[in-house]
Write an enzyme that holds these catalytic residues in place. Structure first.
Site, PDB file in Angstrom:
ATOM      1  N   THR A 194       7.831 -10.030   9.156  1.00 54.58           N
ATOM      2  CA  THR A 194       7.882  -8.954  10.402  1.00 54.58           C
ATOM      3  C   THR A 194       7.591  -7.537   9.906  1.00 54.58           C
ATOM      4  O   THR A 194       7.888  -7.469   8.334  1.00 54.58           O
ATOM      5  CB  THR A 194       9.265  -9.005  10.883  1.00 54.58           C
ATOM      6  OG1 THR A 194      10.280  -8.795  10.258  1.00 54.58           O
ATOM      7  CG2 THR A 194       9.543 -10.071  11.704  1.00 54.58           C
ATOM      8  N   LYS A 199      11.703 -12.776   6.476  1.00 52.57           N
ATOM      9  CA  LYS A 199      11.418 -11.763   5.546  1.00 52.57           C
ATOM     10  C   LYS A 199      11.012 -10.633   6.403  1.00 52.57           C
ATOM     11  O   LYS A 199       9.775 -10.400   6.719  1.00 52.57           O
ATOM     12  CB  LYS A 199      10.213 -12.416   4.646  1.00 52.57           C
ATOM     13  CG  LYS A 199       9.674 -11.172   3.475  1.00 52.57           C
ATOM     14  CD  LYS A 199       8.279 -11.788   2.933  1.00 52.57           C
ATOM     15  CE  LYS A 199       8.084 -10.478   2.041  1.00 52.57           C
ATOM     16  NZ  LYS A 199       7.670  -9.386   2.666  1.00 52.57           N
ATOM     17  N   ASP A 208      -0.127 -12.068  15.038  1.00 51.49           N
ATOM     18  CA  ASP A 208      -0.568 -10.921  15.499  1.00 51.49           C
ATOM     19  C   ASP A 208      -1.047 -10.031  14.283  1.00 51.49           C
ATOM     20  O   ASP A 208       0.009  -9.303  13.569  1.00 51.49           O
ATOM     21  CB  ASP A 208       0.655 -10.097  16.215  1.00 51.49           C
ATOM     22  CG  ASP A 208       0.911 -11.046  17.686  1.00 51.49           C
ATOM     23  OD1 ASP A 208      -0.021 -11.429  18.244  1.00 51.49           O
ATOM     24  OD2 ASP A 208       2.092 -11.050  17.954  1.00 51.49           O
ATOM     25  N   GLY A 228      -3.209  -6.991  14.732  1.00 54.98           N
ATOM     26  CA  GLY A 228      -3.690  -5.624  14.739  1.00 54.98           C
ATOM     27  C   GLY A 228      -4.709  -5.566  15.796  1.00 54.98           C
ATOM     28  O   GLY A 228      -5.149  -6.608  16.435  1.00 54.98           O
ATOM     29  N   CYS A 232       0.386  -1.571  17.243  1.00 53.53           N
ATOM     30  CA  CYS A 232      -0.688  -2.311  17.229  1.00 53.53           C
ATOM     31  C   CYS A 232      -1.590  -2.313  18.522  1.00 53.53           C
ATOM     32  O   CYS A 232      -2.799  -2.746  18.514  1.00 53.53           O
ATOM     33  CB  CYS A 232      -0.422  -3.855  16.794  1.00 53.53           C
ATOM     34  SG  CYS A 232       0.617  -4.675  17.863  1.00 53.53           S
TER      35      CYS A 232
END
Length: 471
Positions: free
Chosen positions: A145, A171, A243, A245, A277
């Site tokens: 994340t 993490k 994901d 950006g 984002c």
């Protein structure tokens, strides 16, 4: 704090977390060594067996209790987000509220999305068969994340994973791990067996070890394209959900609600200091209203207060680091050198970068083509909708887009032709509801988040078919 959530044998050093605004000490966590991945996997494998044995009502109850606890301690979570990530207190409170909703949605999904009956007798030759499919856990999921939503984006990975009966190697960003750790503590207090989630905080080598481990069945990653590409190369045969950006365009048509468009574009561009984002980066304005829009947008931008995120009237807090500010300022400088015109902003001061507006940035510059992840907006004129759609679609990254128009046909044409995972009509690009499918087109992502859709990615169908033999 960290020692209670991960194996002590994995600790090699301390990671110090400081407030991005004033540099003050916020906390310290034990750094996890990349060499300890086998210990982490042993724990996670035990967690996977425990997680899959939890009945659905138990998973749901744990998530519901965690949601209630976050709700009760919302201000505590918000203050921590401000201190470690630099979000304004208003924005941090909203993130904590969204986390509650994400956990509740996950609790619902644990009880709802269990599978379906399969109509075998719909096909000739299968009349004697009947059965169903169930949704089964994958096993171990590695979740990586980012720093910009240090609480809710963690919830978007943990919630569906728990609902689906999986174990998680988490993490969080080493820049903002405290909110994630606090959420895990709440889940444990709510009854989640401690081995179901293993927290590991560290840098790129740790990340590489976690994503390449054969026992891991899925990687759920939110972050930059280059890191995502590296993960894809080293992950091996496993599910990938990413994901990566965006570079969000918003189209403003001549017939649109002018004031609403100005306000929404300003909010969309500068929320979370632009570290978003789906933040509005390129604003495409139809020529007849361009000069009026430019004047209003620049004036609105100039009124935004940049500064201490703990003050309730601050609109734009610090960026995550001086390095992030330097990167953004360098992109602006290159755009100006290539022919763009600076309209306001671009006066960095340590981690503060005031909202910045440029116009006519060349399509060849990186500010037009890449995600800036900073409080910077580009204005660009166009004549016809077809031209705006072409401009909107030009970058390789695409998560969300927006269009302001009072013409339904224009709105539907744009929604049909824009290459993006979401098209917001009469809204800026940065609207997101935590239940909707969220992800991008092109190089913007792989898979979808949004609780139901992540849950389905994090589970696998198992078919049970009964052949009714006649003796």
């Amino acid at each position: 704090m960290m020692q209670s959530l991960a194996l002590k044998e994995t600790s090699v050093d301390q990671i110090i977390i400081c407030n991005p605004f004033d540099g003050s000490f916020v906390g310290a966590v034990s750094e996890t060594s990349a060499d300890s991945v086998n210990l982490l996997l042993e724990r996670a494998n035990r967690g996977a067996q425990i997680a899959r044995s939890l009945p659905r009502h138990r998973r749901s109850a744990i998530l519901e209790k965690a949601a209630a606890t976050v709700e009760a301690r919302k201000e505590e979570f918000a203050l921590l987000i401000v201190r470690e990530a630099g979000k304004t207190i208003t924005q941090a409170r909203k993130e904590a509220t969204r986390c509650v909703n994400t956990l509740k949605l996950s609790a619902d999904e644990a009880k709802r999305n269990a599978g379906e009956v399969i109509p075998f007798d719909s096909y000739a030759g299968s009349e004697s068969r009947q059965g169903w499919y169930t949704r089964e856990p994958l096993g171990i999921i590695t979740a990586v994340t980012p720093y910009n939503d240090p609480l809710n984006l963690v919830a978007h990975k943990l919630g569906p994973a728990i609902a689906g009966g999986n174990a998680v190697l988490l993490k969080p960003s080493e820049l903002t791990p405290l909110s994630a750790i606090k959420l895990v503590e709440v889940l444990l207090e709510s009854g989640l067996p401690e081995e179901v989630i293993t927290v590991a905080v560290g840098g790129a080598e740790l990340g590489k070890a976690l994503v390449s481990a054969k026992d891991v069945r899925m990687i759920s990653f939110t972050g930059g394209f280059s890191t995502g590409e590296a993960i894809a190369k080293s992950a091996g045969i496993k599910k990938l959900a990413m994901d990566l950006g965006g570079n969000a365009p918003v189209i403003v048509m001549e017939n649109s609600h002018f004031d609403a468009a100005v306000e929404a574009c300003a909010s969309g561009a500068y929320w979370a200091a632009g570290q978003n984002c789906i933040g509005t980066q390129r604003i495409l304005v139809q020529r007849p209203i361009y000069e009026r829009f430019k004047a209003a947008f620049v004036a609105r931008t100039a009124k935004l207060k940049t500064g201490n995120p703990m003050e309730s009237d601050t609109d734009v807090g610090p960026m995550i680091s001086e390095k992030a500010v330097s990167r953004a300022a360098a992109m602006v400088e290159r755009a100006i050198a290539a022919g763009a015109t600076l309209l306001c902003g671009h006066k960095p001061s340590r981690t503060l970068y005031p909202p910045t507006v440029l116009e006519n940035a060349p399509a060849t510059c990186d500010l037009w083509n890449e995600e800036v992840f900073a409080p910077i907006a580009i204005l660009q004129t166009f004549d016809e909708l077809e031209e705006a759609i072409r401009l909107a679609n030009s970058p390789e990254y695409s998560l969300h887009a927006g269009i302001f128009t009072n013409d339904l046909e224009e709105a539907l044409d744009a929604a049909n032709q824009i290459d993006a995972g979401g098209v917001m009509i009469n809204d800026s690009s940065d609207y997101r509801f935590d239940a909707m499918p969220f992800g991008g087109f092109k190089y913007g992502s792989m898979g979808r988040e949004g609780v139901r859709f992540a849950y389905e990615d994090m589970t696998q169908p198992k078919v049970v078919c009964i052949n009714r033999l006649k003796w």
